[in-house]
Design a protein around this motif. Structure first.
Motif, PDB file in Angstrom:
ATOM      1  N   MET A 134      -4.793  11.267  27.538  1.00  0.00           N
ATOM      2  CA  MET A 134      -6.166  11.193  26.054  1.00  0.00           C
ATOM      3  C   MET A 134      -5.442  11.655  25.065  1.00  0.00           C
ATOM      4  O   MET A 134      -4.230  12.567  24.836  1.00  0.00           O
ATOM      5  N   ILE A 135      -6.137  10.528  23.727  1.00  0.00           N
ATOM      6  CA  ILE A 135      -5.045  10.967  22.689  1.00  0.00           C
ATOM      7  C   ILE A 135      -5.609  11.716  21.545  1.00  0.00           C
ATOM      8  O   ILE A 135      -6.838  11.214  21.067  1.00  0.00           O
ATOM      9  N   ALA A 136      -4.967  12.520  21.275  1.00  0.00           N
ATOM     10  CA  ALA A 136      -6.192  13.492  20.249  1.00  0.00           C
ATOM     11  C   ALA A 136      -5.501  13.317  19.042  1.00  0.00           C
ATOM     12  O   ALA A 136      -6.165  13.821  17.850  1.00  0.00           O
ATOM     13  N   LYS A 137      -4.006  13.017  18.768  1.00  0.00           N
ATOM     14  CA  LYS A 137      -4.070  12.963  17.283  1.00  0.00           C
ATOM     15  C   LYS A 137      -2.781  12.484  16.850  1.00  0.00           C
ATOM     16  O   LYS A 137      -1.703  11.915  18.391  1.00  0.00           O
ATOM     17  N   LEU A 138      -3.194  11.209  16.064  1.00  0.00           N
ATOM     18  CA  LEU A 138      -1.355  10.164  15.717  1.00  0.00           C
ATOM     19  C   LEU A 138      -0.890  10.594  14.321  1.00  0.00           C
ATOM     20  O   LEU A 138      -2.047  10.447  13.305  1.00  0.00           O
ATOM     21  N   THR A 139       0.274  10.300  14.334  1.00  0.00           N
ATOM     22  CA  THR A 139       1.254   9.818  12.854  1.00  0.00           C
ATOM     23  C   THR A 139       1.794   9.355  12.644  1.00  0.00           C
ATOM     24  O   THR A 139       2.186   8.690  13.673  1.00  0.00           O
ATOM     25  N   GLY A 140       1.450   8.538  11.348  1.00  0.00           N
ATOM     26  CA  GLY A 140       2.278   6.714  11.023  1.00  0.00           C
ATOM     27  C   GLY A 140       2.032   6.808  10.098  1.00  0.00           C
ATOM     28  O   GLY A 140       1.694   7.390   9.006  1.00  0.00           O
ATOM     29  N   THR A 141       2.363   5.820  10.335  1.00  0.00           N
ATOM     30  CA  THR A 141       1.608   4.423   8.419  1.00  0.00           C
ATOM     31  C   THR A 141       1.086   4.088   8.831  1.00  0.00           C
ATOM     32  O   THR A 141       0.309   2.727   9.374  1.00  0.00           O
ATOM     33  N   ILE A 142       0.205   4.347   7.540  1.00  0.00           N
ATOM     34  CA  ILE A 142      -1.787   2.795   7.516  1.00  0.00           C
ATOM     35  C   ILE A 142      -0.672   1.707   7.236  1.00  0.00           C
ATOM     36  O   ILE A 142      -0.223   1.232   6.339  1.00  0.00           O
ATOM     37  N   ASP A 143      -0.792   0.373   7.715  1.00  0.00           N
ATOM     38  CA  ASP A 143      -0.254  -0.775   7.838  1.00  0.00           C
ATOM     39  C   ASP A 143      -1.379  -1.749   7.408  1.00  0.00           C
ATOM     40  O   ASP A 143      -1.722  -2.644   6.590  1.00  0.00           O
ATOM     41  N   GLU A 144      -2.823  -0.852   7.519  1.00  0.00           N
ATOM     42  CA  GLU A 144      -3.803  -2.496   7.528  1.00  0.00           C
ATOM     43  C   GLU A 144      -5.092  -1.779   7.379  1.00  0.00           C
ATOM     44  O   GLU A 144      -5.549  -0.508   7.881  1.00  0.00           O
ATOM     45  N   ILE A 145      -6.302  -1.625   6.563  1.00  0.00           N
ATOM     46  CA  ILE A 145      -7.604  -0.775   5.837  1.00  0.00           C
ATOM     47  C   ILE A 145      -8.527  -1.607   5.842  1.00  0.00           C
ATOM     48  O   ILE A 145      -8.336  -2.964   5.329  1.00  0.00           O
ATOM     49  N   GLY A 146      -9.488  -1.396   6.702  1.00  0.00           N
ATOM     50  CA  GLY A 146     -10.191  -2.834   7.223  1.00  0.00           C
ATOM     51  C   GLY A 146     -11.974  -1.952   6.483  1.00  0.00           C
ATOM     52  O   GLY A 146     -11.798  -0.591   5.598  1.00  0.00           O
ATOM     53  N   MET A 147     -13.009  -2.247   6.704  1.00  0.00           N
ATOM     54  CA  MET A 147     -14.437  -1.735   5.888  1.00  0.00           C
ATOM     55  C   MET A 147     -14.368  -0.785   7.027  1.00  0.00           C
ATOM     56  O   MET A 147     -14.689  -0.018   6.487  1.00  0.00           O
ATOM     57  N   ASP A 148     -14.221  -0.516   8.227  1.00  0.00           N
ATOM     58  CA  ASP A 148     -14.566   0.733   9.086  1.00  0.00           C
ATOM     59  C   ASP A 148     -13.439   0.795   9.999  1.00  0.00           C
ATOM     60  O   ASP A 148     -13.255   1.620  11.079  1.00  0.00           O
ATOM     61  N   ASN A 149     -12.129   0.276  10.000  1.00  0.00           N
ATOM     62  CA  ASN A 149     -10.994   0.785  10.649  1.00  0.00           C
ATOM     63  C   ASN A 149      -9.846   0.837   9.930  1.00  0.00           C
ATOM     64  O   ASN A 149     -10.065   0.627   8.565  1.00  0.00           O
ATOM     65  N   ILE A 150      -8.742   1.131  10.351  1.00  0.00           N
ATOM     66  CA  ILE A 150      -7.286   1.152  10.153  1.00  0.00           C
ATOM     67  C   ILE A 150      -6.354   1.232  11.192  1.00  0.00           C
ATOM     68  O   ILE A 150      -6.696   1.397  12.093  1.00  0.00           O
ATOM     69  N   VAL A 151      -5.489   0.355  10.459  1.00  0.00           N
ATOM     70  CA  VAL A 151      -4.585  -0.206  11.705  1.00  0.00           C
ATOM     71  C   VAL A 151      -3.591   1.033  11.379  1.00  0.00           C
ATOM     72  O   VAL A 151      -2.995   1.174  10.144  1.00  0.00           O
ATOM     73  N   LEU A 152      -3.100   1.978  12.343  1.00  0.00           N
ATOM     74  CA  LEU A 152      -1.916   3.427  11.814  1.00  0.00           C
ATOM     75  C   LEU A 152      -0.696   2.710  13.214  1.00  0.00           C
ATOM     76  O   LEU A 152      -1.010   2.530  14.392  1.00  0.00           O
ATOM     77  N   ASP A 153       0.636   2.538  12.365  1.00  0.00           N
ATOM     78  CA  ASP A 153       1.753   2.074  13.457  1.00  0.00           C
ATOM     79  C   ASP A 153       2.696   3.494  13.348  1.00  0.00           C
ATOM     80  O   ASP A 153       2.887   4.321  12.339  1.00  0.00           O
ATOM     81  N   VAL A 154       2.095   3.604  14.671  1.00  0.00           N
ATOM     82  CA  VAL A 154       3.086   4.714  15.044  1.00  0.00           C
ATOM     83  C   VAL A 154       4.528   4.141  15.730  1.00  0.00           C
ATOM     84  O   VAL A 154       4.670   3.821  16.566  1.00  0.00           O
ATOM     85  N   ASN A 155       5.647   4.621  15.368  1.00  0.00           N
ATOM     86  CA  ASN A 155       7.463   4.375  15.968  1.00  0.00           C
ATOM     87  C   ASN A 155       6.509   2.696  16.225  1.00  0.00           C
ATOM     88  O   ASN A 155       7.364   2.734  17.410  1.00  0.00           O
ATOM     89  N   GLY A 156       6.267   2.296  15.359  1.00  0.00           N
ATOM     90  CA  GLY A 156       6.086  -0.006  14.994  1.00  0.00           C
ATOM     91  C   GLY A 156       5.312   0.041  16.745  1.00  0.00           C
ATOM     92  O   GLY A 156       4.947  -1.731  17.266  1.00  0.00           O
ATOM     93  N   VAL A 157       4.142   0.834  17.095  1.00  0.00           N
ATOM     94  CA  VAL A 157       2.686   0.104  18.172  1.00  0.00           C
ATOM     95  C   VAL A 157       1.771   0.394  16.626  1.00  0.00           C
ATOM     96  O   VAL A 157       1.603   1.281  16.601  1.00  0.00           O
ATOM     97  N   GLY A 158       0.967  -0.461  16.387  1.00  0.00           N
ATOM     98  CA  GLY A 158       0.073  -0.732  15.379  1.00  0.00           C
ATOM     99  C   GLY A 158      -1.664  -0.050  16.155  1.00  0.00           C
ATOM    100  O   GLY A 158      -2.139  -0.493  17.266  1.00  0.00           O
ATOM    101  N   TYR A 159      -1.767   0.999  16.297  1.00  0.00           N
ATOM    102  CA  TYR A 159      -2.905   1.774  16.813  1.00  0.00           C
ATOM    103  C   TYR A 159      -4.803   1.528  16.144  1.00  0.00           C
ATOM    104  O   TYR A 159      -4.725   0.937  14.947  1.00  0.00           O
TER     105      TYR A 159
END
Length: 200
Positions: A1-26
């Motif tokens: 279970m993923i409880a928390k993510l810390t990374g860099t905001i790679d993309e921002i959509g209308m209802d979502n973001i892509v968060l880059d965590v060590n090269g993996v985009g969530y």
């Protein structure tokens, strides 16, 4: 279970973001309130998360605060409220506003969210009114201060019920009294003010 993510905001959509965590985009689905609070593209961000799994889909939901995630979990426990509707409610209302709406059975406030009709709003406030006390209402970053109910609220509600008031009436009176009194009010003062509210 993923409880928390810390990374860099790679993309921002209308209802979502892509968060880059060590090269993996969530891909993380968020309320508009969370998207507005966490920063812009290229910014570092920490997102509290909840995984939703169904027969046909798997989604990671993201929140700017722990209390927003707690409210999401409560909201989806109500029959007829899925992840999309819960995020719509959290987009329309701050956690503190949801808490007050439930405490005062204010279905009209909950109905402000997209996709929430009067019947569903009524079900939400009815089913969650006994669970509100366990939810913290910390402010979402950038969203302004949220008035958190005092620790005396539960005791004040209990006092009014002991005097013969119905649970819903007692909760509504105490919520109104707490909103008027503000922080630092004593239990005695809160009960007295709540009695005045209930008598009106």
């Amino acid at each position: 279970m993923i409880a928390k993510l810390t990374g860099t905001i790679d993309e921002i959509g209308m209802d979502n973001i892509v968060l880059d965590v060590n090269g993996v985009g969530y891909l993380v689905f968020c309320s508009s309130r969370t998207i507005g609070a966490i920063g812009g593209k290229g910014d570092g961000a920490t997102i509290y998360t909840e995984m939703q799994v169904s027969e046909t889909d798997m989604r990671l939901m993201g929140f700017a605060s722990g209390s927003e995630r707690d409210w999401f979990r409560l909201l989806i426990s109500v029959q007829g409220v899925g992840g999309k509707v819960a995020l719509a409610i959290l987009s329309a209302l701050e956690p503190g506003e949801i808490s007050r709406a439930v405490a005062t059975a204010d279905k009209a406030m909950v109905s402000r969210a997209n996709g929430v009709g009067p019947k569903l709003a009524l079900r939400i406030v009815n089913e969650l009114k006994d669970k509100v006390g366990g939810i913290a209402t910390d402010p979402v970053a950038g969203g302004g201060a949220v008035h958190a109910p005092s620790n005396n609220n539960a005791d004040a509600v209990s006092a009014l019920q002991n005097l013969g008031f119905k649970p819903a009436d007692a909760s509504a009176a105490v919520a109104a009294a707490d909103a008027e009194a503000g922080d630092g009010v004593t239990l005695d003062a809160l009960v007295r003010l709540a009695l005045k509210k209930a008598a009106r």
